[in-house]
Scaffold this motif. Structure first.
Motif, PDB file in Angstrom:
ATOM      1  N   GLU A 133       0.815  -1.216   0.000  1.00  0.00           N
ATOM      2  CA  GLU A 133       0.000   0.000   0.000  1.00  0.00           C
ATOM      3  C   GLU A 133       0.847   1.265   0.000  1.00  0.00           C
ATOM      4  OE1 GLU A 133      -2.088  -3.372   2.084  1.00  0.00           O
ATOM      5  OE2 GLU A 133      -0.140  -2.397   2.334  1.00  0.00           O
ATOM      6  N   ALA A 134       2.111   1.156   0.364  1.00  0.00           N
ATOM      7  CA  ALA A 134       3.026   2.299   0.420  1.00  0.00           C
ATOM      8  C   ALA A 134       4.430   1.783   0.117  1.00  0.00           C
ATOM      9  CB  ALA A 134       2.968   2.981   1.786  1.00  0.00           C
ATOM     10  N   THR A 135       4.764   1.678  -1.158  1.00  0.00           N
ATOM     11  CA  THR A 135       6.013   1.027  -1.560  1.00  0.00           C
ATOM     12  C   THR A 135       7.229   1.936  -1.421  1.00  0.00           C
ATOM     13  OG1 THR A 135       5.813   1.720  -3.884  1.00  0.00           O
ATOM     14  CG2 THR A 135       4.755  -0.378  -3.236  1.00  0.00           C
ATOM     15  N   GLY A 136       7.039   3.255  -1.550  1.00  0.00           N
ATOM     16  CA  GLY A 136       8.169   4.163  -1.582  1.00  0.00           C
ATOM     17  C   GLY A 136       8.914   4.159  -2.901  1.00  0.00           C
ATOM     18  N   LEU A 137       8.373   3.516  -3.937  1.00  0.00           N
ATOM     19  CA  LEU A 137       9.034   3.432  -5.239  1.00  0.00           C
ATOM     20  C   LEU A 137       8.548   4.540  -6.167  1.00  0.00           C
ATOM     21  CD1 LEU A 137       8.858  -0.454  -5.699  1.00  0.00           C
ATOM     22  CD2 LEU A 137      10.789   0.898  -4.855  1.00  0.00           C
ATOM     23  N   ALA A 138       9.291   4.773  -7.223  1.00  0.00           N
ATOM     24  CA  ALA A 138       9.032   5.898  -8.120  1.00  0.00           C
ATOM     25  C   ALA A 138       7.819   5.658  -9.014  1.00  0.00           C
ATOM     26  CB  ALA A 138      10.259   6.170  -8.980  1.00  0.00           C
ATOM     27  N   ASP A 139       7.178   6.743  -9.428  1.00  0.00           N
ATOM     28  CA  ASP A 139       6.072   6.673 -10.381  1.00  0.00           C
ATOM     29  C   ASP A 139       6.529   6.057 -11.702  1.00  0.00           C
ATOM     30  OD1 ASP A 139       4.605   8.038  -8.500  1.00  0.00           O
ATOM     31  OD2 ASP A 139       4.521   9.931  -9.615  1.00  0.00           O
ATOM     32  N   LEU A 140       5.658   5.224 -12.293  1.00  0.00           N
ATOM     33  CA  LEU A 140       5.817   4.755 -13.675  1.00  0.00           C
ATOM     34  C   LEU A 140       7.190   4.144 -13.938  1.00  0.00           C
ATOM     35  CD1 LEU A 140       4.216   7.888 -15.415  1.00  0.00           C
ATOM     36  CD2 LEU A 140       3.069   5.780 -14.730  1.00  0.00           C
ATOM     37  N   ALA A 141       7.694   3.369 -12.984  1.00  0.00           N
ATOM     38  CA  ALA A 141       9.073   2.873 -13.072  1.00  0.00           C
ATOM     39  C   ALA A 141       9.175   1.404 -13.488  1.00  0.00           C
ATOM     40  CB  ALA A 141       9.768   3.062 -11.730  1.00  0.00           C
ATOM     41  N   PHE A 142       8.058   0.656 -13.518  1.00  0.00           N
ATOM     42  CA  PHE A 142       8.169  -0.794 -13.658  1.00  0.00           C
ATOM     43  C   PHE A 142       7.247  -1.333 -14.747  1.00  0.00           C
ATOM     44  CE2 PHE A 142       9.178   0.397  -9.313  1.00  0.00           C
ATOM     45  CZ  PHE A 142      10.448  -0.147  -9.181  1.00  0.00           C
ATOM     46  N   ASP A 143       7.730  -2.390 -15.397  1.00  0.00           N
ATOM     47  CA  ASP A 143       6.928  -3.088 -16.401  1.00  0.00           C
ATOM     48  C   ASP A 143       6.032  -4.144 -15.766  1.00  0.00           C
ATOM     49  OD1 ASP A 143       8.150  -1.826 -18.757  1.00  0.00           O
ATOM     50  OD2 ASP A 143       9.953  -2.932 -18.177  1.00  0.00           O
ATOM     51  N   ARG A 151       0.253   3.186  -9.644  1.00  0.00           N
ATOM     52  CA  ARG A 151       1.112   4.377  -9.651  1.00  0.00           C
ATOM     53  C   ARG A 151       2.530   4.058 -10.114  1.00  0.00           C
ATOM     54  NH1 ARG A 151       4.948   6.423  -6.672  1.00  0.00           N
ATOM     55  NH2 ARG A 151       4.783   4.888  -4.990  1.00  0.00           N
ATOM     56  N   ILE A 152       3.068   2.926  -9.691  1.00  0.00           N
ATOM     57  CA  ILE A 152       4.463   2.620 -10.012  1.00  0.00           C
ATOM     58  C   ILE A 152       4.615   1.839 -11.318  1.00  0.00           C
ATOM     59  CG2 ILE A 152       5.088   2.689  -7.568  1.00  0.00           C
ATOM     60  CD1 ILE A 152       5.279  -0.358  -7.579  1.00  0.00           C
ATOM     61  N   LEU A 153       3.494   1.356 -11.873  1.00  0.00           N
ATOM     62  CA  LEU A 153       3.550   0.627 -13.138  1.00  0.00           C
ATOM     63  C   LEU A 153       3.515   1.573 -14.331  1.00  0.00           C
ATOM     64  CD1 LEU A 153       1.213  -2.501 -12.852  1.00  0.00           C
ATOM     65  CD2 LEU A 153       3.640  -2.518 -13.455  1.00  0.00           C
ATOM     66  N   ARG A 154       4.237   1.210 -15.372  1.00  0.00           N
ATOM     67  CA  ARG A 154       4.162   1.933 -16.637  1.00  0.00           C
ATOM     68  C   ARG A 154       2.840   1.611 -17.338  1.00  0.00           C
ATOM     69  NH1 ARG A 154      10.401   0.256 -17.837  1.00  0.00           N
ATOM     70  NH2 ARG A 154      11.359   1.980 -16.667  1.00  0.00           N
ATOM     71  N   PRO A 155       2.443   2.417 -18.327  1.00  0.00           N
ATOM     72  CA  PRO A 155       1.210   2.117 -19.066  1.00  0.00           C
ATOM     73  C   PRO A 155       1.222   0.693 -19.618  1.00  0.00           C
ATOM     74  CG  PRO A 155       2.013   4.303 -19.626  1.00  0.00           C
ATOM     75  CD  PRO A 155       3.067   3.680 -18.760  1.00  0.00           C
ATOM     76  N   ALA A 156       0.093   0.014 -19.469  1.00  0.00           N
ATOM     77  CA  ALA A 156      -0.079  -1.382 -19.905  1.00  0.00           C
ATOM     78  C   ALA A 156       0.805  -2.347 -19.130  1.00  0.00           C
ATOM     79  CB  ALA A 156       0.156  -1.536 -21.400  1.00  0.00           C
ATOM     80  N   GLY A 157       1.329  -1.924 -17.974  1.00  0.00           N
ATOM     81  CA  GLY A 157       2.125  -2.813 -17.141  1.00  0.00           C
ATOM     82  C   GLY A 157       1.294  -3.934 -16.541  1.00  0.00           C
ATOM     83  N   VAL A 158       1.979  -4.950 -16.046  1.00  0.00           N
ATOM     84  CA  VAL A 158       1.330  -6.177 -15.580  1.00  0.00           C
ATOM     85  C   VAL A 158       1.438  -6.294 -14.058  1.00  0.00           C
ATOM     86  CG1 VAL A 158       1.463  -8.706 -15.605  1.00  0.00           C
ATOM     87  CG2 VAL A 158       1.649  -7.419 -17.742  1.00  0.00           C
ATOM     88  N   LEU A 159       0.318  -6.609 -13.432  1.00  0.00           N
ATOM     89  CA  LEU A 159       0.269  -6.997 -12.023  1.00  0.00           C
ATOM     90  C   LEU A 159       0.210  -8.508 -11.956  1.00  0.00           C
ATOM     91  CD1 LEU A 159      -0.298  -6.731  -8.942  1.00  0.00           C
ATOM     92  CD2 LEU A 159      -2.714  -6.408  -9.530  1.00  0.00           C
ATOM     93  N   GLY A 160       1.107  -9.124 -11.194  1.00  0.00           N
ATOM     94  CA  GLY A 160       1.108 -10.567 -11.021  1.00  0.00           C
ATOM     95  C   GLY A 160       0.899 -10.950  -9.573  1.00  0.00           C
ATOM     96  N   LEU A 161      -0.050 -11.844  -9.315  1.00  0.00           N
ATOM     97  CA  LEU A 161      -0.334 -12.363  -7.977  1.00  0.00           C
ATOM     98  C   LEU A 161      -0.104 -13.867  -8.003  1.00  0.00           C
ATOM     99  CD1 LEU A 161      -3.682 -10.449  -7.316  1.00  0.00           C
ATOM    100  CD2 LEU A 161      -1.345  -9.701  -6.797  1.00  0.00           C
ATOM    101  N   ILE A 162       0.767 -14.344  -7.119  1.00  0.00           N
ATOM    102  CA  ILE A 162       1.209 -15.733  -7.192  1.00  0.00           C
ATOM    103  C   ILE A 162       1.015 -16.398  -5.834  1.00  0.00           C
ATOM    104  CG2 ILE A 162       3.126 -17.276  -7.771  1.00  0.00           C
ATOM    105  CD1 ILE A 162       3.440 -13.645  -8.716  1.00  0.00           C
TER     106      ILE A 162
END
Length: 273
Positions: free
Chosen positions: A114-124, A146-157
């Protein structure tokens, strides 16, 4: 990889994940706290993940990934092994110490989904392995978008014991393996994501009976139990593994697992402004 400070206080975990809405937020937080220590034991006894899980998850051309609730780096290792630049986030200092020791090239930092501290739009891609049920899914979805780039993927494992096999189902009851999903389970995600789909992998982890008992000791039920309950669990396991199933100490027991990998894509207009 650039970082910024997380804004605001961490969100209190709410109901989600395999335990469903009946698990109260305070109880979820209490159980989650049981993993704050014991990172070395957790790393030694918990299984890794099958490689086809990460291969199915990664979008084409991905170069950066964030692994949230990374723990000791069980799934982080697969991401790094695919040549990605990886940031690992976990609230446990003890868990991250193990991760940093094993994977010094990974940027590891304390934080939550919920609060990663990572940069905006930084990850695929952003992965949450064996941890989404400890998160508040809507707040975490907003943060991940917020931290994913456009069309980025969320993975739940999730790794879970393959309880379609009768002896494994009984073992899971004795171990109090509470993360076995019911048929029809779908993880809760926020409106920032669409196209949720699932990939299943059946595989086996070769363990000794003693390893299985150590694995049980890494479960939240055992970690939170009193000494009498722990002794009862261990006694039942010894009876089941040695007497009922007939294994000898040191035998190899192929323990069947079912890994669920879920992926969803960031909605085009979900980028924060």
């Amino acid at each position: 990889m650039s970082l910024r400070s997380a804004s605001g206080a961490p969100v209190t975990p709410g109901p989600a994940g395999p335990r469903g809405p009946k698990l109260h937020a305070s109880r979820r937080h209490e159980l989650g706290q049981s993993f704050q220590d014991g990172g070395e034991h957790y790393d030694r006894v918990r299984p890794g993940y099958p490689v086809d899980s990460v291969d199915w998850l990664l979008p084409e051309g991905a170069s950066t990934a964030a692994d949230l609730g990374a723990g000791t780096g069980k799934f982080t290792a697969l991401l790094a092994g695919r040549g990605l630049e990886v940031a690992a986030v976990d609230p446990s200092t003890d868990m991250l110490a193990q991760l940093r020791k094993a994977y010094p090239d990974v940027h590891a930092t304390e934080g939550t989904a919920e609060a990663t501290g990572l940069a905006d739009l930084a990850f695929d891609v952003v992965s949450v392995a064996q941890a989404w049920h400890w998160c508040e899914p809507l707040a975490a979805s907003t943060e991940i978008a917020r931290i994913l780039r456009p069309a980025g993927v969320l993975g739940l494992i999730w790794n879970q014991l393959d309880t379609s096999i009768p002896w494994v189902h009984r073992l899971s009851r004795i171990m109090h393996a509470g993360d076995v999903h019911k048929p029809g389970f779908r993880p809760v995600i926020g409106p920032e994501f669409h196209g949720l789909e699932r990939h299943l992998t059946r595989w086996e982890d070769p363990l000794s009976p003693e390893d299985i008992m150590e694995l049980t000791k890494s479960r939240s039920y055992y970690l939170r139990a009193n000494e009498a309950t722990r002794a009862k669990v261990m006694g039942n396991l010894q009876w089941y593994l040695y007497e009922h199933l007939g294994h000898a100490p040191g035998d190899t027991v192929p323990l069947p697992y079912l890994t669920q990998t879920w992926r969803a894509y960031k909605v085009h207009d979900a980028t924060p402004r």
